[in-house]
Design a protein around this motif. Structure first.
Motif, PDB file in Angstrom:
ATOM      1  N   LEU A  64       0.688  -1.288  -0.115  1.00  0.00           N
ATOM      2  CA  LEU A  64      -0.576   0.642  -0.601  1.00  0.00           C
ATOM      3  C   LEU A  64       0.892   1.504  -0.031  1.00  0.00           C
ATOM      4  CD1 LEU A  64      -2.326  -1.044   2.404  1.00  0.00           C
ATOM      5  CD2 LEU A  64      -2.919  -1.310  -0.390  1.00  0.00           C
ATOM      6  N   ASP A  65       2.427   0.987   0.940  1.00  0.00           N
ATOM      7  CA  ASP A  65       2.926   2.391   0.196  1.00  0.00           C
ATOM      8  C   ASP A  65       3.038   2.639  -0.569  1.00  0.00           C
ATOM      9  OD1 ASP A  65       2.190   2.808   3.196  1.00  0.00           O
ATOM     10  OD2 ASP A  65       4.216   1.610   3.947  1.00  0.00           O
ATOM     11  N   THR A  66       4.214   1.708  -1.604  1.00  0.00           N
ATOM     12  CA  THR A  66       4.303   1.659  -2.782  1.00  0.00           C
ATOM     13  C   THR A  66       3.113   2.032  -3.731  1.00  0.00           C
ATOM     14  OG1 THR A  66       3.617  -0.615  -3.958  1.00  0.00           O
ATOM     15  CG2 THR A  66       5.628   0.263  -3.089  1.00  0.00           C
ATOM     16  N   LEU A  67       1.404   1.906  -3.961  1.00  0.00           N
ATOM     17  CA  LEU A  67       1.164   2.230  -4.719  1.00  0.00           C
ATOM     18  C   LEU A  67       0.698   4.340  -4.296  1.00  0.00           C
ATOM     19  CD1 LEU A  67      -2.314   0.421  -4.216  1.00  0.00           C
ATOM     20  CD2 LEU A  67      -0.651   0.224  -6.179  1.00  0.00           C
ATOM     21  N   ARG A  68       1.106   4.838  -3.531  1.00  0.00           N
ATOM     22  CA  ARG A  68       0.616   6.066  -2.751  1.00  0.00           C
ATOM     23  C   ARG A  68       1.489   6.567  -2.745  1.00  0.00           C
ATOM     24  NH1 ARG A  68       0.451   5.095   2.565  1.00  0.00           N
ATOM     25  NH2 ARG A  68       2.938   5.914   2.813  1.00  0.00           N
ATOM     26  N   ASP A  69       3.298   6.257  -3.166  1.00  0.00           N
ATOM     27  CA  ASP A  69       4.352   7.062  -3.126  1.00  0.00           C
ATOM     28  C   ASP A  69       4.737   6.469  -5.659  1.00  0.00           C
ATOM     29  OD1 ASP A  69       5.601   4.740  -3.539  1.00  0.00           O
ATOM     30  OD2 ASP A  69       6.714   5.365  -0.981  1.00  0.00           O
ATOM     31  N   GLY A  70       4.566   5.333  -5.652  1.00  0.00           N
ATOM     32  CA  GLY A  70       4.017   5.097  -7.402  1.00  0.00           C
ATOM     33  C   GLY A  70       5.928   4.250  -7.366  1.00  0.00           C
ATOM     34  N   THR A  71       6.461   4.341  -6.147  1.00  0.00           N
ATOM     35  CA  THR A  71       7.717   3.487  -6.384  1.00  0.00           C
ATOM     36  C   THR A  71       7.636   2.011  -5.716  1.00  0.00           C
ATOM     37  OG1 THR A  71       8.710   5.948  -5.630  1.00  0.00           O
ATOM     38  CG2 THR A  71      10.404   4.067  -5.611  1.00  0.00           C
ATOM     39  N   ALA A  72       8.674   1.174  -6.978  1.00  0.00           N
ATOM     40  CA  ALA A  72       8.455  -0.330  -6.670  1.00  0.00           C
ATOM     41  C   ALA A  72       9.180  -0.142  -5.488  1.00  0.00           C
ATOM     42  CB  ALA A  72       9.157  -0.243  -7.744  1.00  0.00           C
ATOM     43  N   LEU A  73       9.741  -1.105  -4.598  1.00  0.00           N
ATOM     44  CA  LEU A  73      10.176  -1.780  -3.332  1.00  0.00           C
ATOM     45  C   LEU A  73      10.554  -3.019  -3.479  1.00  0.00           C
ATOM     46  CD1 LEU A  73      11.675  -0.713  -0.496  1.00  0.00           C
ATOM     47  CD2 LEU A  73       9.154  -1.581  -0.321  1.00  0.00           C
TER      48      LEU A  73
END
Length: 288
Positions: A64-73
């Motif tokens: 969900l954090d990656t959906l918010r900022d659009g950055t892969a992790l």
């Protein structure tokens, strides 16, 4: 049975944001294996397999954090006291005390739909805007429906402009570019009787000032303004009220962050709610 790849294509086709999670590394003992995959939707639900309940909880929260900022992790899920993986700069490390003893690394790739742009008009400028927008990986909308559009460019040069602007405003589009001179554009907007908030969403003359003269140059100036609105100002698609982010809680037994949902283990003690990563932590808490 639908595969994860097929499910990912379905969500992409319906323009629904999601995260594609892939296990890239596993250290025994663990139930996950490299290549295991899942998709996580914006409501926190997961389809597929990336490990047991403890690992899955960490994956869902990070997704969900990656959906918010659009950055892969790259997410490293490690148990306490385990032999660590080689150092991975830039990765996020999560320690799961309730883990079975193994460790996994999961690559989380947010899959966000391309911004949708509707172009109104049958003019050389509208054609140039559509071509440039497609080159910039925008989803150029041919239908009259503005729902879900990030921006609308009205380049009818006198034809159907008021109707197009009104439809875009009613659909909640946050950026409407009107191709017109300053004087004609102001007169047209006055005739529409817009509120101050509505008028702020209509940009006329459209585009950044680069002294554009040809249709291609005008298209460049318009798309530069649209891209700036998205990248700098945070322009979002017209999608109504934003989806509520799932509530998070900390498991009082193991300290993990968990997403609160209908299936999350739960206990209410002395009027206070507690959520747990798994039934084992719930049982330990209630026994204590």
């Amino acid at each position: 049975m639908t595969t994860i790849a097929e499910r990912a294509r379905e969500l992409t086709d319906t323009r629904e944001p999601f995260v594609h999670a892939t296990v890239v590394r596993a250290q025994d003992p663990t139930s996950a294996r490299p290549g295991d995959a899942a998709v996580i939707r914006s409501d926190g639900s997961i389809e597929g397999f990336v490990g047991g309940v403890c690992a899955e909880s960490s994956v869902r929260a990070a997704a969900l954090d990656t959906l918010r900022d659009g950055t892969a992790l790259l997410l490293r899920v490690l148990p306490e006291g385990a032999v660590p993986f080689p150092d991975t700069p830039g990765a996020r490390v999560v320690v799961n005390p309730c883990h079975s003893g193994g460790a996994i690394e999961v690559f989380l790739r947010p899959m966000l739909p391309a911004p949708a742009l509707r172009v109104v008009g049958s003019t050389p400028i509208s054609a140039a805007v559509a071509n440039l927008a497609a080159f910039l990986d925008f989803d150029v909308v041919a239908a009259d429906d503005c729902a879900g559009c990030t921006a609308v460019v009205v380049a009818g040069l006198g034809k159907g402009e008021q109707e197009a602007i009104r439809a875009a405003l009613d659909a909640g589009v946050g950026f409407i570019a009107l191709v017109a001179s300053g004087r004609r554009g102001a007169a047209l907007l006055d005739e529409l009787g817009l509120t101050d908030a509505e008028r702020a969403r209509v940009h006329s003359p459209a585009g950044v000032d680069i002294d554009a003269r040809t249709p291609a140059e005008i298209a460049l100036s318009i798309m530069a303004e649209v891209v700036r609105a998205i990248r700098v100002d945070g322009l979002a698609p017209a999608s109504g009220a934003p989806a509520a982010r799932p509530q998070q809680a900390v498991d009082p037994v193991c300290g993990m962050t968990v997403l609160v949902g209908p299936e999350t283990p739960h206990a209410r003690v002395d009027g206070q709610d507690f959520w747990f990563c798994c039934a084992g932590c719930l049982a330990s808490y209630t026994a204590a």
